[in-house]
Design a protein around this motif. Sequence first.
Motif, PDB file in Angstrom:
ATOM      1  N   MET A  41      13.779  23.174  -3.248  1.00  0.00           N
ATOM      2  CA  MET A  41      14.048  24.071  -2.507  1.00  0.00           C
ATOM      3  C   MET A  41      12.140  25.118  -1.801  1.00  0.00           C
ATOM      4  SD  MET A  41      13.865  26.974  -6.606  1.00  0.00           S
ATOM      5  CE  MET A  41      14.674  28.105  -5.884  1.00  0.00           C
ATOM      6  N   ASP A  42      11.212  23.793  -2.528  1.00  0.00           N
ATOM      7  CA  ASP A  42       9.882  24.276  -1.173  1.00  0.00           C
ATOM      8  C   ASP A  42      10.523  23.240   0.254  1.00  0.00           C
ATOM      9  OD1 ASP A  42       8.990  24.602  -3.122  1.00  0.00           O
ATOM     10  OD2 ASP A  42       7.757  22.666  -3.803  1.00  0.00           O
ATOM     11  N   GLN A  43      11.130  22.042   0.402  1.00  0.00           N
ATOM     12  CA  GLN A  43      12.276  21.637   1.736  1.00  0.00           C
ATOM     13  C   GLN A  43      12.353  23.008   1.948  1.00  0.00           C
ATOM     14  OE1 GLN A  43      10.475  18.923   3.242  1.00  0.00           O
ATOM     15  NE2 GLN A  43       9.418  18.268   1.414  1.00  0.00           N
ATOM     16  N   TYR A  44      13.266  23.167   1.461  1.00  0.00           N
ATOM     17  CA  TYR A  44      13.870  24.415   1.513  1.00  0.00           C
ATOM     18  C   TYR A  44      13.372  25.647   2.397  1.00  0.00           C
ATOM     19  CZ  TYR A  44      16.649  29.205   1.656  1.00  0.00           C
ATOM     20  OH  TYR A  44      17.866  29.928   1.861  1.00  0.00           O
ATOM     21  N   ILE A  45      12.702  25.867   1.980  1.00  0.00           N
ATOM     22  CA  ILE A  45      11.500  27.288   2.652  1.00  0.00           C
ATOM     23  C   ILE A  45      10.844  26.444   3.730  1.00  0.00           C
ATOM     24  CG2 ILE A  45      10.359  28.529   2.465  1.00  0.00           C
ATOM     25  CD1 ILE A  45      11.519  29.385   0.326  1.00  0.00           C
ATOM     26  N   ALA A  46      10.302  24.789   4.066  1.00  0.00           N
ATOM     27  CA  ALA A  46      10.180  24.573   5.246  1.00  0.00           C
ATOM     28  C   ALA A  46      10.917  24.630   6.437  1.00  0.00           C
ATOM     29  CB  ALA A  46       9.052  23.366   4.933  1.00  0.00           C
ATOM     30  N   PHE A  47      11.813  23.973   5.736  1.00  0.00           N
ATOM     31  CA  PHE A  47      12.733  23.390   7.179  1.00  0.00           C
ATOM     32  C   PHE A  47      13.904  24.763   7.770  1.00  0.00           C
ATOM     33  CE2 PHE A  47      17.406  22.774   8.754  1.00  0.00           C
ATOM     34  CZ  PHE A  47      17.201  21.302   8.999  1.00  0.00           C
ATOM     35  N   LEU A  69      13.104  16.848  -9.251  1.00  0.00           N
ATOM     36  CA  LEU A  69      13.495  17.151  -7.438  1.00  0.00           C
ATOM     37  C   LEU A  69      14.442  18.431  -7.221  1.00  0.00           C
ATOM     38  CD1 LEU A  69      16.407  14.435  -6.626  1.00  0.00           C
ATOM     39  CD2 LEU A  69      17.010  16.899  -6.027  1.00  0.00           C
ATOM     40  N   LEU A  70      14.426  19.564  -7.796  1.00  0.00           N
ATOM     41  CA  LEU A  70      14.906  20.487  -7.671  1.00  0.00           C
ATOM     42  C   LEU A  70      13.562  21.625  -7.307  1.00  0.00           C
ATOM     43  CD1 LEU A  70      17.164  22.618  -7.344  1.00  0.00           C
ATOM     44  CD2 LEU A  70      16.319  22.877  -9.906  1.00  0.00           C
ATOM     45  N   GLN A  71      12.404  21.870  -7.732  1.00  0.00           N
ATOM     46  CA  GLN A  71      11.412  22.207  -6.926  1.00  0.00           C
ATOM     47  C   GLN A  71      11.311  21.228  -5.945  1.00  0.00           C
ATOM     48  OE1 GLN A  71       8.149  21.212  -9.766  1.00  0.00           O
ATOM     49  NE2 GLN A  71       8.119  22.424 -10.997  1.00  0.00           N
ATOM     50  N   VAL A  72      11.208  20.582  -5.447  1.00  0.00           N
ATOM     51  CA  VAL A  72      10.913  19.663  -4.031  1.00  0.00           C
ATOM     52  C   VAL A  72      12.062  20.364  -2.940  1.00  0.00           C
ATOM     53  CG1 VAL A  72      10.594  17.955  -2.587  1.00  0.00           C
ATOM     54  CG2 VAL A  72       9.546  17.753  -5.178  1.00  0.00           C
ATOM     55  N   ALA A 101      12.554  26.405 -10.162  1.00  0.00           N
ATOM     56  CA  ALA A 101      13.221  25.194 -10.624  1.00  0.00           C
ATOM     57  C   ALA A 101      12.427  25.387 -11.963  1.00  0.00           C
ATOM     58  CB  ALA A 101      12.926  24.102 -10.248  1.00  0.00           C
ATOM     59  N   PHE A 102      13.010  25.150 -13.311  1.00  0.00           N
ATOM     60  CA  PHE A 102      12.938  25.439 -14.346  1.00  0.00           C
ATOM     61  C   PHE A 102      13.632  24.886 -15.139  1.00  0.00           C
ATOM     62  CE2 PHE A 102      12.399  27.885 -18.529  1.00  0.00           C
ATOM     63  CZ  PHE A 102      11.451  28.297 -18.651  1.00  0.00           C
ATOM     64  N   PRO A 103      13.466  24.272 -16.559  1.00  0.00           N
ATOM     65  CA  PRO A 103      14.358  23.343 -17.164  1.00  0.00           C
ATOM     66  C   PRO A 103      14.767  24.350 -18.158  1.00  0.00           C
ATOM     67  CG  PRO A 103      11.890  23.152 -17.979  1.00  0.00           C
ATOM     68  CD  PRO A 103      12.005  24.068 -16.711  1.00  0.00           C
ATOM     69  N   SER A 104      16.191  23.607 -18.659  1.00  0.00           N
ATOM     70  CA  SER A 104      17.456  24.010 -19.007  1.00  0.00           C
ATOM     71  C   SER A 104      16.307  23.489 -20.942  1.00  0.00           C
ATOM     72  CB  SER A 104      18.285  23.437 -19.360  1.00  0.00           C
ATOM     73  OG  SER A 104      18.191  21.781 -19.161  1.00  0.00           O
ATOM     74  N   ASN A 105      17.109  24.373 -21.934  1.00  0.00           N
ATOM     75  CA  ASN A 105      16.561  23.727 -23.166  1.00  0.00           C
ATOM     76  C   ASN A 105      17.487  23.070 -23.950  1.00  0.00           C
ATOM     77  OD1 ASN A 105      15.485  24.964 -25.333  1.00  0.00           O
ATOM     78  ND2 ASN A 105      16.407  26.593 -25.514  1.00  0.00           N
ATOM     79  N   GLY A 106      16.957  21.732 -23.402  1.00  0.00           N
ATOM     80  CA  GLY A 106      17.524  20.883 -24.324  1.00  0.00           C
ATOM     81  C   GLY A 106      19.044  19.849 -23.401  1.00  0.00           C
TER      82      GLY A 106
END
Length: 460
Positions: free
Chosen positions: A160-166, A155-158, A395-400
């Motif tokens: 940020m992509d939608q933010y750039i496009a919008f 969700l965070l990856q998409v 977007a980068f996942p948390s460590n646990g």
Amino acid sequence: MTTITKTENYIRELYFILFAQKKIILLTTALIFILSILIAFLWPPTYSASGTVLVRAKKLEKSPEAIEDVQLRPPAITKEDLLSEVNILTSPDIIERTIKYLVDKKIYKKDLREKTSLTEEIYKIKNNLRTEIIPASNVIEVAYYDKNAKNALNLLQVLMDQYIAFRFQVYHPGEAEIFYSQQSDKFKDGLETKEDELMGLVRETNISDPQKEIEKNLMLKNELEKQLNFFVSDAIEKDAEVRHLETALKSEDIQFFSFIENIPLNELSSKLQDLFVEREKTLRAYNPKSEKVQLIDKQINNTYKLLKSEVNAYRKNKLKELNVLREKIKSIQGRIDNIDDNNVKLKKQLIDSQRIGREINLFEFSQETFSKRREEAKTATAENVPSDISILSRAFPSNGPVFPKKTVVIPLGLLVGFLTGFSLGFLRQYFDHTFKKPSDVENYLGLPVIFSIPKWGVKK
């Protein structure tokens, strides 16, 4: 020395409370510690994904006409610029586009066909989004929290992509010129339609200025009303005169009709009156049946018949005049009614003309506005963008899981449990006003302690 003694007393009191209320302290510590262990091992974990966005000042390009030595400095990024980017990043439009993209790609499994469900999901995601402007920098950190680590990352990856496009669409509206042209043409067609409608209204009535026509009609109506009032008054007088003449003619008594302003009738009336005077004089000398008196009576009868005949003719003449007046009154009243009806039609035309005029003004203003916007869209370039952005880290996942963390929750639960238990023990000890040790007698009563009997437990 006194200060040290007081400090030792306080420490001694704390130790006393600790041992006196050890059951409450240990029980509370154990309960909260066990609760923290349950949370650490049984609470559903929450994961996060985070990314960063760099906001850069727009690079200024030197004009060919500019002097070579002129240094162009880009404007500094303000706090308002950063807050604007945060608002765009977390706006419901961006989140909705993100959800629709994930649903189309079948990554999002929830059923969001109903509008209410979509709205609830948007606000749910918005509440799980966290943004922070890193101090002393132009970097925005964004994080999203979810029970599923993969969902949070996707969700965070998409997002940020939608933010750039919008954002690109906001500052580079590719369809703006087409939209403004369509709107300008639409209002131009509407303007022509309204102008044709106004011309058709004028052709229908053959009156270009209803207001002036209404004013002319009102002036004419005023004059006609004056004439009408005069004729009505005259008709009332003549009607009263005719009724009076008819009553007088029907009367059995002799009428001289001296109230009539007519010279021939007045002469006949005077002659009749003279005959009556002469008859009175003759009756003084002669008998009423004498030939001379009867001759005068005959003259009186003939004269009175002639007078009544003339008065009747006069009455008919007045009746004709009255009928003429009534016809005039009817004609003038009809003209006034026609003027009123015409004014109603003219007023309706005036209202329609004014309405169409307002609509024409609105269409002209709208057409002119959209024409200007179209020209602005033609000349709009990337120079209008206040700032540039770059994805500093995707977007980068948390460590646990970010919650609950066992290494944090369990020690924290132990500490919170001990502090809570000690606080409860202190409150219990504070509100317990019984003597608990021999020194309390000396401290509170000021009496010496002779001896004390310890409390012995009784074994059953």
